[in-house]
Design a protein around this motif. Structure first.
Motif: not given
Length: 500
Positions: A204, A208, A219-220
């Protein structure tokens, strides 16, 4: 346990069970009663246990996210703007730059102690897991609006506070949804999910790498919100917890959902079980902690496993945070660390029933300590111009982290076996807090180590885990031993072993 106990009969013929239950024979333990209904692993139980274990994925991401968000280096190896550059902390002290990560682990300590009481008393395992995941996600999302290091540190503390009980609730709930035979496997699935969460984090971050550190929290945390909905609507509460709380109707409903329909479970099915007697054995977390520290033998065991946990936690949480100090590509280094959790699980899976727990603990804590020191000793031995030194350092770092992972898993299993059922949850919770307490010091040591290539931090990590691991030498061996249900049973067994 007597072989002719009527409650130990096979459930392959449901009709033959009714007359036996009608005799109202008293079960010897809660496990014996529930085991008849959920002893064999079925798809319903497998799905429930797996879904609960997935909480470890998001737990791992929040645990190690500061590797990327709090980095002091900008460029291709990190998000363009970390908190260091965003908050203009390039010249700040190590205490300031390491404050957010330490605040997170301090929050984990506070939450792990305070919220555990709710999971054991009023809230239950499922509701506590749902609330912990929900507020961990929300506090993580709020972190993106931070405008300075102080606001950021407070929000990281809150994130850690709510995260503090996720691992314990997920481990306990996933193992209580299956029979005895499958509890070890359910626990290992949880450890595997943690490794998966750790492994997805560098991916991830890499995707990014041209964005702000705030994108990592988005995102997490957003996927965690959707996961909370799955927990709320699809997961059942632990039948064991419902039973000991005297919530008979909910207990029977939960058992109906887990056991085969052919069993025809009704209220009369459990007429042989006395709910009030089981309730009297229930204690909250604080009462259990008092019991643990009141018995000399229990206190000795508790201090030994917590001391070992402190040293393991310092290296386990600190090693990935300090990768940048060793001059590695941070994405590659974190990915390899995450991958090393997988062989660690295999080692535990195959060796846990073949080698004594004490031997495993001493071997892997000693190996972890030696290789941690070897990470920085290689620099002195090989010299600055040796082209192979980075390969040696990487190998040492991976072996050290692998050893910490293995010792981490073995310690949790060892703790489960050292303490009886009546205080087991509290004992495991205290050991987890000791592991996290070691993590509190890791970010500060890593921040100090950035100025000397990680020398101070990795030497301290190595010495700590090596010495703390030796405390297990004073613990009794549990491999192949009977696991007790009450403190009196454990005390009698301990006295018997000493006398012989």
């Amino acid at each position: 346990m007597a072989a002719d106990d009527p409650l130990l009969c096979s459930f392959t013929d449901p009709e033959s069970v009714a007359p036996v239950i009608g005799k109202k024979s008293k079960p010897t333990s809660l496990d014996d009663t529930i085991e008849h209904c959920i002893g064999e692993l079925r798809w319903t139980q497998f799905f429930q246990s797996l879904l609960v274990s997935c909480a470890w994925i998001f737990d791992a991401q929040q645990c190690f996210i500061s590797i990327f968000t709090d980095s002091d280096t900008a460029g291709d190896l990190h998000p363009v703007k970390s908190i260091i550059s965003d908050f203009s902390l390039q010249n700040a002290s190590s205490l300031i730059t390491g404050l957010p990560a330490s605040s997170f682990f301090i929050g984990c300590l506070a939450g792990g102690i305070l919220l555990t009481t709710l999971a054991d008393s009023s809230m239950g395992r499922k509701n506590m897991l749902f609330i912990s995941c929900l507020f961990t996600s929300l506090s993580g999302l709020l972190t993106i609006v931070s405008t300075n290091i102080w606001c950021y540190s407070v929000l990281r503390f809150l994130c850690g506070f709510f995260r503090g009980t996720i691992g314990t609730c997920a481990l306990v709930l996933s193992t209580e949804l299956v029979g005895k035979r499958w509890r070890g496997h359910a626990g290992i699935v949880g450890f595997l999910c943690f490794a998966i969460g750790f492994l997805t984090l560098p991916a991830i971050a890499y995707l990014n790498r041209g964005s702000s550190w705030r994108m990592l929290y988005i995102w997490t945390c957003i996927p965690n919100l959707f996961y909370c909905l799955l927990i709320h609507f699809l997961v059942h509460e632990s039948p064991r917890w419902l039973f000991v709380r005297g919530r008979k109707d909910e207990f029977i409903s939960s058992m109906k959902s887990l056991a085969p329909a052919s069993y025809g479970i009704t209220s009369s099915f459990f007429s042989a079980v006395t709910f009030e007697e089981e309730q009297q054995q229930n204690v909250d977390a604080f009462s259990a902690m008092k019991i643990l520290f009141a018995k000399p033998w229990a206190l000795k065991r508790m201090l030994a496993v917590m001391s070992s946990g402190f040293g393991i936690g310092m290296l386990y949480y600190g090693m990935p945070l300090g990768i940048g100090s060793l001059g590695f590509n941070v994405y590659l280094g974190v990915t390899l660390d995450a991958l090393s959790e997988l062989p660690s699980l295999l080692v535990v899976f195959f060796l846990i029933d073949k080698i004594n727990r004490k031997s495993l603990m001493i071997v892997f804590t000693s190996l972890g300590g030696l290789t941690s020191i070897g990470c920085v000793a290689t620099e002195l031995i090989a010299g600055e111009n040796n082209d192979n030194k980075h390969i040696f350092k990487m190998v040492m770092q991976l072996v050290s982290f692998f050893s910490a992972c293995t010792a981490f898993d073995v310690l949790l299993i060892y703790t489960l076996e050292l303490f009886p059922t009546s205080v087991r949850n509290s004992a495991v919770s205290l050991v987890r807090q000791a592991l996290v307490f070691g993590g509190v010091f890791s970010p500060l040591l890593v921040a100090v180590g950035r100025k000397d290539g990680g020398f101070v931090s990795y030497v301290v990590f190595g010495i700590s885990i090596g010495i703390c691991g030796l405390f297990t030498m004073w613990l009794p061996e549990t491999r192949g031993e009977v696991i007790c249900d009450t403190m009196d049973e454990e005390e009698r067994k301990t006295a018997f072993c000493v006398s012989y």
